[in-house]
Design a protein around this motif. Structure first.
Motif, short mmCIF file in Angstrom:
data_model
loop_
_atom_site.label_atom_id
_atom_site.label_comp_id
_atom_site.label_asym_id
_atom_site.label_seq_id
_atom_site.Cartn_x
_atom_site.Cartn_y
_atom_site.Cartn_z
N GLU A 176 -6.86 0.74 2.18
CA GLU A 176 -7.12 0.88 0.74
C GLU A 176 -8.61 0.84 0.38
OE1 GLU A 176 -3.99 0.95 -1.78
OE2 GLU A 176 -4.12 2.04 0.11
N TRP A 228 3.44 -4.45 -11.43
CA TRP A 228 2.27 -4.06 -10.64
C TRP A 228 1.80 -2.66 -11.02
CZ3 TRP A 228 -0.17 -0.92 -7.22
CH2 TRP A 228 -1.07 -1.47 -6.31
N CYS A 229 2.73 -1.72 -11.07
CA CYS A 229 2.38 -0.33 -11.33
C CYS A 229 1.90 -0.12 -12.77
CB CYS A 229 3.56 0.58 -11.03
SG CYS A 229 3.99 0.67 -9.28
N THR A 270 0.81 -1.22 0.00
CA THR A 270 0.00 0.00 0.00
C THR A 270 0.85 1.27 0.00
OG1 THR A 270 -0.16 -0.06 2.42
CG2 THR A 270 -1.88 -1.19 1.18
N TYR A 305 4.33 -0.09 -3.31
CA TYR A 305 3.85 -0.34 -4.68
C TYR A 305 2.80 0.69 -5.10
CZ TYR A 305 5.95 -5.02 -5.36
OH TYR A 305 6.81 -6.06 -5.56
N HIS A 306 1.82 0.93 -4.24
CA HIS A 306 0.67 1.72 -4.64
C HIS A 306 0.91 3.23 -4.54
CE1 HIS A 306 -3.90 2.67 -4.10
NE2 HIS A 306 -3.50 2.85 -5.34
N ARG A 307 1.07 3.72 -3.31
CA ARG A 307 1.06 5.17 -3.13
C ARG A 307 2.40 5.83 -3.47
NH1 ARG A 307 -2.93 5.84 2.18
NH2 ARG A 307 -4.07 3.88 1.84
N THR A 347 -5.71 -7.97 -1.31
CA THR A 347 -5.44 -6.95 -2.32
C THR A 347 -6.45 -7.03 -3.45
OG1 THR A 347 -3.06 -6.98 -1.83
CG2 THR A 347 -3.72 -6.08 -3.95
N HIS A 392 -1.66 -1.14 -12.68
CA HIS A 392 -2.49 -0.25 -11.85
C HIS A 392 -2.68 1.11 -12.52
CE1 HIS A 392 -4.48 0.85 -8.15
NE2 HIS A 392 -3.83 2.01 -8.19
#
Length: 410
Positions: free
Chosen positions: A246, A109-110, A72, A75-77, A212, A113
Motif C-alpha cells: 500500500e 472503513w470504506c 488491502t 477492504y481497500h481494493r 495501516t 476511505h
C-alpha cells in the motif's frame, strides 16, 4: 465549488496550535483512546509475564500478512475501489479475516476511505494530511468530527450481502478472529493459549492498526511523487513493505481504479500478486488495469513540469459541433452526455468505472459540469486526459463559455 473550510489556514502557527488543542479537548472518543492509547500499556506489562515461544512467533508471523491482505485486497481494493470482482467464497474469506484486524466493518472503513479520496487534503477528508502527521495517523480517530467529513455514495456496499452480513455480526466476528482463533490454535498446537492470545492476537492486531495508519500519515509525508503532485500522497517503500504494497500511494491516488499499487513487476506489492493469483484460480475476475500509455503520460507530464514548470495544453477543436438544445434533447432521450468547458462527453462506458461511483455522473447528465469537474473535485491530469478520450462534440460557440479548456497540474 471550494468551501471556506477547505481553504488554507492563514492564521499564525500559535493560533493554529491553540485551535487544534481546543478541537482535541472537545472531541475525545473514549473507545479509541482505550484501544490506541491505554491498551498498549497493559500489553507491554503482559509481555513481562508471558514468554514468547518460538512456535507462537512463527504463528504470529504467518497471521500478519494474512490479516493485512484481508484489508488491502478486501477492504481497500475490492470494496472501497471496486478494482476487481471476487467470487462469493473469496468475499466471505476477506470479510471474516478482515474483521479480525479490528479496523471496524467494511461499510464503516470504506465510507471513510471513499471520503478521503473524494475530499483529499481538505477539512472534509477524515484523515486530512494537511492537519499534521499525528492527526492523519490516529488523531482523526481519537478526536473525530464526523459531522464535518464529506458525504459519499456507498449504496453499492449496502446492496452487497457479504458487506451487510459482516456489518451486522462485526463485533462477534472481530473477537473470534482476532483473539479466540489465534489463542485456540496455539493452545491445541503447542499448549500456549496465553501467548497466542497476547502475541498472535492482541499485539499483532495493535501493530496492524498502526501499519495501516502509516498509509494515511507517512505515505502522505515522505517519498517522491512521480505521477502527480497536486495532493500530498507519496511513494514510500517502507510503508509498502509493512502493508503488503500500500506504500505506492502516489500512484494509487492518481489511478485509484487500478487493482495494482505497485505497477511495475519489481514493486513490492504482494496484494496485486494475491489478486492476480485469485484470478488464475478463478476466484477473482475483471481486474482493472490502467493502460500503460495513461501511466506513462502522467509520468511524462510530471517530468515536463519539473523541468519547465506547469504547462497548459489546449485541446484542438476538431470534433463535430452540437447546439445546447440538441445536447439537452439527447441527454433526455437516455444518452449519458455531460458538458464540461464547452465540450460534450459520452460517459456511458465509463460510468460504472468511475472511482466515485455512477451516481455522481448521473447527477450531472444533461448539465454543464465544468465547476464540478475542475473546482469541486479537483481532478488529476490523468482524469483530464481520460476525459478527453470520451469527447464526442463541441457545444456551438454561441452557447459555450470556453472554446478550449486547460490541462494543468496545479
Amino acid at each position: 465549488m471550494e468551501s471556506i473550510q477547505d481553504r488554507p489556514c492563514k492564521c499564525s502557527r500559535l493560533d493554529c496550535l491553540k485551535s487544534e488543542l481546543e478541537h482535541y479537548w472537545r472531541h475525545i472518543d473514549l473507545v479509541h483512546v482505550l484501544v490506541l492509547v491505554i491498551s498498549p500499556v497493559f500489553l507491554c506489562l503482559a509481555t513481562q509475564y508471558i514468554h514468547f515461544q518460538r512456535q507462537t512467533a512463527l504463528w504470529t508471523l504467518f497471521l500478519f500478512p494474512v490479516g493485512n491482505l484481508a484489508i488491502t485486497a478486501g477492504y481497500h481494493r475490492l470494496w472501497a475501489h471496486k478494482t476487481y470482482h471476487a467470487s462469493l467464497p473469496l468475499r466471505y474469506f476477506l470479510a471474516i479475516v478482515g474483521a479480525g484486524m479490528f479496523q471496524w466493518s467494511i461499510l464503516w472503513w470504506c465510507t471513510h476511505h471513499r471520503s478521503h479520496h473524494r475530499y483529499t487534503d481538505t477539512n472534509r477528508d477524515p484523515y486530512n494530511a494537511r492537519r499534521g502527521f499525528f492527526y492523519s495517523h490516529m488523531g482523526w480517530l481519537l478526536f473525530p468530527t464526523p459531522e464535518k467529513w464529506g458525504a459519499v455514495d456507498v449504496s453499492d456496499l449496502k446492496k452487497d450481502t457479504v458487506v451487510v452480513w459482516q456489518d451486522k455480526y462485526y463485533v462477534p466476528l472481530a473477537r473470534m478472529v482476532s483473539m479466540l482463533f489465534p489463542s485456540m490454535v496455539a493452545h491445541v498446537g503447542w499448549n500456549d493459549w496465553q501467548g497466542g492470545l497476547l502475541y498472535a492476537g492482541a499485539i499483532r492486531v495493535y501493530l496492524g492498526l498502526h501499519f495501516t495508519f502509516l498509509v494515511n500519515s507517512l505515505a502522505h509525508w515522505m517519498g517522491d511523487q512521480p505521477y502527480g503532485d497536486k495532493f500530498t500522497p507519496r511513494q514510500n517503500l517502507l510503508v509498502a513493505i509493512i502493508t503488503c504494497g500500500e506504500g505506492y500511494h502516489n500512484f494509487h491516488h492518481v489511478f485509484p481504479s487500478d487493482y495494482r499499487n505497485g505497477v511495475h513487476w519489481y514493486d513490492l506489492d504482494p496484494t496485486k500478486w494475491f489478486i492476480w493469483s485469485c484470478e488464475q484460480l478463478r476466484l477473482a475476475s475483471q481486474l482493472s488495469r490502467i493502460p500503460d500509455r495513461e501511466i506513462e503520460y502522467a509520468r511524462n507530464l510530471m517530468l515536463r513540469m519539473s523541468c519547465a514548470g506547469p504547462d497548459t495544453y489546449t485541446i484542438p477543436l476538431d470534433s463535430p459541433t452540437m447546439t445546447w438544445e440538441e445536447f439537452e434533447r439527447q441527454a433526455k432521450a437516455g444518452r449519458c452526455l455531460v458538458c464540461i468547458a464547452g465540450f460534450v462527453y459520452d460517459l456511458i462506458d465509463f460510468m460504472h468505472d468511475h472511482p466515485g461511483g455512477p451516481k455522481l455522473i448521473q447527477q450531472v447528465v444533461g448539465k454543464e459540469a465544468t465547476s464540478v469537474f475542475y473546482e469541486e473535485f479537483h481532478h488529476s491530469p490523468h482524469a483530464t486526459n481520460l476525459l478527453a478520450s470520451m469527447r464526442i462534440a463541441t457545444i456551438h460557440i454561441g452557447r459555450s463559455r470556453n472554446k478550449t479548456y486547460r490541462m494543468t497540474n496545479t
